[in-house]
Design a protein around this motif. Structure first.
Motif, mmCIF file in Angstrom:
data_model
loop_
_atom_site.group_PDB
_atom_site.id
_atom_site.type_symbol
_atom_site.label_atom_id
_atom_site.label_comp_id
_atom_site.label_asym_id
_atom_site.label_seq_id
_atom_site.Cartn_x
_atom_site.Cartn_y
_atom_site.Cartn_z
ATOM 1 N N ILE A 147 0.826 -1.208 0.000
ATOM 2 C CA ILE A 147 0.000 0.000 0.000
ATOM 3 C C ILE A 147 0.869 1.271 0.000
ATOM 4 O O ILE A 147 0.394 2.353 -0.275
ATOM 5 N N PHE A 148 2.177 1.119 0.216
ATOM 6 C CA PHE A 148 3.088 2.273 0.143
ATOM 7 C C PHE A 148 3.511 2.571 -1.303
ATOM 8 O O PHE A 148 4.158 3.577 -1.563
ATOM 9 N N LEU A 149 3.162 1.661 -2.223
ATOM 10 C CA LEU A 149 3.494 1.900 -3.634
ATOM 11 C C LEU A 149 2.473 2.885 -4.206
ATOM 12 O O LEU A 149 1.275 2.617 -4.186
ATOM 13 N N THR A 150 2.974 4.008 -4.683
ATOM 14 C CA THR A 150 2.050 5.056 -5.147
ATOM 15 C C THR A 150 2.279 5.456 -6.603
ATOM 16 O O THR A 150 1.490 6.209 -7.162
ATOM 17 N N ASN A 159 -1.668 -1.572 -16.298
ATOM 18 C CA ASN A 159 -2.234 -0.479 -15.488
ATOM 19 C C ASN A 159 -2.333 -0.886 -14.030
ATOM 20 O O ASN A 159 -2.682 -2.023 -13.722
ATOM 21 N N TYR A 160 -2.039 0.028 -13.151
ATOM 22 C CA TYR A 160 -2.196 -0.218 -11.716
ATOM 23 C C TYR A 160 -3.015 0.923 -11.126
ATOM 24 O O TYR A 160 -2.759 2.091 -11.426
ATOM 25 N N ASP A 161 -3.973 0.550 -10.267
ATOM 26 C CA ASP A 161 -4.793 1.553 -9.603
ATOM 27 C C ASP A 161 -4.244 1.701 -8.179
ATOM 28 O O ASP A 161 -4.608 0.936 -7.285
ATOM 29 N N LEU A 162 -3.343 2.652 -7.991
ATOM 30 C CA LEU A 162 -2.624 2.764 -6.715
ATOM 31 C C LEU A 162 -3.151 3.920 -5.873
ATOM 32 O O LEU A 162 -3.712 4.886 -6.404
ATOM 33 N N PRO A 163 -2.950 3.847 -4.539
ATOM 34 C CA PRO A 163 -3.343 4.976 -3.686
ATOM 35 C C PRO A 163 -2.560 6.228 -4.092
ATOM 36 O O PRO A 163 -1.430 6.130 -4.583
ATOM 37 N N ALA A 164 -3.151 7.397 -3.844
ATOM 38 C CA ALA A 164 -2.519 8.654 -4.262
ATOM 39 C C ALA A 164 -1.303 8.981 -3.406
ATOM 40 O O ALA A 164 -0.345 9.584 -3.876
ATOM 41 N N ALA A 165 -1.340 8.579 -2.137
ATOM 42 C CA ALA A 165 -0.227 8.892 -1.235
ATOM 43 C C ALA A 165 0.006 7.726 -0.295
ATOM 44 O O ALA A 165 -0.886 6.889 -0.090
ATOM 45 N N ILE A 342 -7.940 2.415 2.872
ATOM 46 C CA ILE A 342 -7.035 2.414 1.723
ATOM 47 C C ILE A 342 -6.638 0.983 1.352
ATOM 48 O O ILE A 342 -6.278 0.182 2.218
ATOM 49 N N TYR A 343 -6.713 0.709 0.049
ATOM 50 C CA TYR A 343 -6.326 -0.591 -0.512
ATOM 51 C C TYR A 343 -5.326 -0.327 -1.616
ATOM 52 O O TYR A 343 -5.154 0.802 -2.046
ATOM 53 N N THR A 344 -4.758 -1.409 -2.122
ATOM 54 C CA THR A 344 -3.970 -1.225 -3.327
ATOM 55 C C THR A 344 -4.637 -1.944 -4.490
ATOM 56 O O THR A 344 -5.716 -2.537 -4.340
ATOM 57 N N ASP A 345 -4.001 -1.870 -5.637
ATOM 58 C CA ASP A 345 -4.517 -2.543 -6.824
ATOM 59 C C ASP A 345 -4.679 -4.043 -6.549
ATOM 60 O O ASP A 345 -3.856 -4.645 -5.852
ATOM 61 N N ILE A 346 -5.719 -4.636 -7.121
ATOM 62 C CA ILE A 346 -5.997 -6.067 -6.928
ATOM 63 C C ILE A 346 -4.735 -6.898 -7.216
ATOM 64 O O ILE A 346 -4.452 -7.877 -6.528
#
Ligand code: KG4
Ligand code: ZN
Length: 384
Positions: A147-150, A159-165, A342-346
């Motif tokens: 989840i630290f990958l932004t 494509n990756y749907d990552l958290p903004a921060a 907050i989640y990260t990409d599947i």
């Protein structure tokens, strides 16, 4: 700082390069899941053999995917503006991708011994021959660091749907995977307290076992989620375990309750062997069981999170691990909690090496002890 992560704790052979714990430069995952489907679960010997075959090609691909673009810019800045492939031939003859790697991070445990061994031995060998610092990583801890990958390198085609921060501390983390179910409060990097955990099965394991009972394909999590979409989540009443520690979880009673309810649905008693159930249950019954089980399992997960949120008021709530890919879990959490989760990409919820590299970066940054490449051992029962 660029870290090469290596992960082989279960049935995924994975390698990834991550810069500064946040920028995904490559993410290669070779799964042997297809080989395990016929057995309805991971066969340790097959997984280990498959890691052995895949480990070096997977690492090489992760290095190449990550490092080709910068070599490309090196070459074009050298005024060779044409196609760099044509002008330079094989760039590996001139540039060693290892030059850009600052350290190696590898999963030490928990996991299957034979699987862990392949990754750890590969990492030890590479750390010695390429003269790189080595960090031993706790797989369960690392799930949170996905989840630290932004950010993602522009050269990655996926494509990756990552958290903004990056999540802010204190972080309340629900870690839900095939082997672990834990609720952890992080005050800071490496300062955490395990509030609760499962006292028997992990939640992912419960999904896998119920799927097997219903004759749905392995891995069970996605299969149950799919069947549940067509079922009634209130069709079958299933119990939720009462725990002594309000932050603990339990799933084995739920699993047995599903078995008993299924036997009753087909008009049989507890003596009917579970492997005969799948043929006797109708499609509608299977969907209803899947939906009712999923609802109860997810409610079991969410209740302690709600209590911990009220008691500790963390700055951030995150959910990590394979089961965090479950969209119904995400929907129920946002309905139940009065805070954003907050989640990260599947693709980064299930096992991968990017999370290993991300935690490796923080180990390096915070001067955590390095591993000795001549003696690092696997730790199959490692616990946070
Ligand atoms: O984190 P992970 O890839 O491996 C472990 O560290 O265990 O988690 C795998 C688990 C499996 O039990 C799988 O059934 C479950 O995650 N899973 C899901 C979903 N996708 C994967 N469970 C529920 N819903 C899903 N969509
Ligand atoms: Zn995992």
């Amino acid at each position: 700082m660029k870290i090469l992560g290596i992960e082989t704790s279960c049935d995924e052979t994975a390698a990834s390069v991550v810069e500064d714990g946040r920028l995904l430069l490559s993410n290669v995952v070779a799964s042997s899941v297809d080989l395990h489907v016929a057995y309805g679960g991971v066969v340790p010997e097959i997984a280990a053999r498959s890691h052995l075959e895949s480990i070096m090609p997977v690492i090489e691909k992760a290095l190449n995917d990550a490092l080709v673009p910068s070599h490309q810019s090196l070459i074009t800045s050298g005024k060779k503006q044409k196609d760099w492939r044509l002008t330079t031939g094989d760039w590996r003859l001139q540039f060693d991708p290892w030059d850009q790697i600052d350290a190696i991070a590898v999963t030490q445990g928990p996991g299957l011994p034979g699987s862990l061994l392949i990754g750890v031995m590969a990492a030890r060998t590479l750390a010695i021959t390429k003269q790189k610092p080595l960090y031993a990583i706790d797989h369960v801890h690392a799930h949170v660091y996905a989840i630290f990958l932004t950010e993602v390198s522009s050269s990655l085609s996926t494509n990756y749907d990552l958290p903004a921060a990056a999540p802010k501390f204190p972080i309340l983390a629900l870690i839900v995977s095939g082997g672990h179910t834990q609720l952890v409060l992080f005050k800071d990097h490496f300062k955490y307290h395990v509030l609760g955990q499962t006292t028997d099965d992990a939640v992912g394991e419960a999904f896998d076992k119920v799927a097997k009972l219903l004759g749905l394909p392995y891995p069970g999590g996605p299969s149950i989620a799919k069947a549940a979409k067509h079922g009634n989540p209130r069709a079958i009443k299933l119990p939720r375990a009462k725990m002594q520690n309000k932050y603990d979880f339990s799933f084995s009673g739920l699993k047995t309750a599903v078995l008993r309810a299924s036997q009753a649905l087909v008009g049989k008693d507890y003596t009917l062997p579970s492997h005969q159930l799948a043929d006797l249950l109708s499609e509608t019954q299977k969907n209803d069981i899947a939906a009712s089980f999923q609802r109860t399992a997810l409610e079991t997960l969410i209740a302690p999170v709600k209590l911990a949120l009220e008691e500790f008021r963390p700055a951030t709530v995150v959910v990590a691990g394979g089961v965090s890919a479950n969209l119904e879990l995400r929907r129920l959490l946002s309905k139940t909690l009065d805070t954003e989760v907050i989640y990260t990409d599947i693709k980064l919820c299930t096992d991968n090496a990017a999370m290993i590299a991300a935690l490796g970066f923080y180990k390096a940054k915070y001067n955590r002890p390095k591993a000795d490449p001549y003696s690092l051992e696997i730790f199959p029962d490692l616990a946070m």
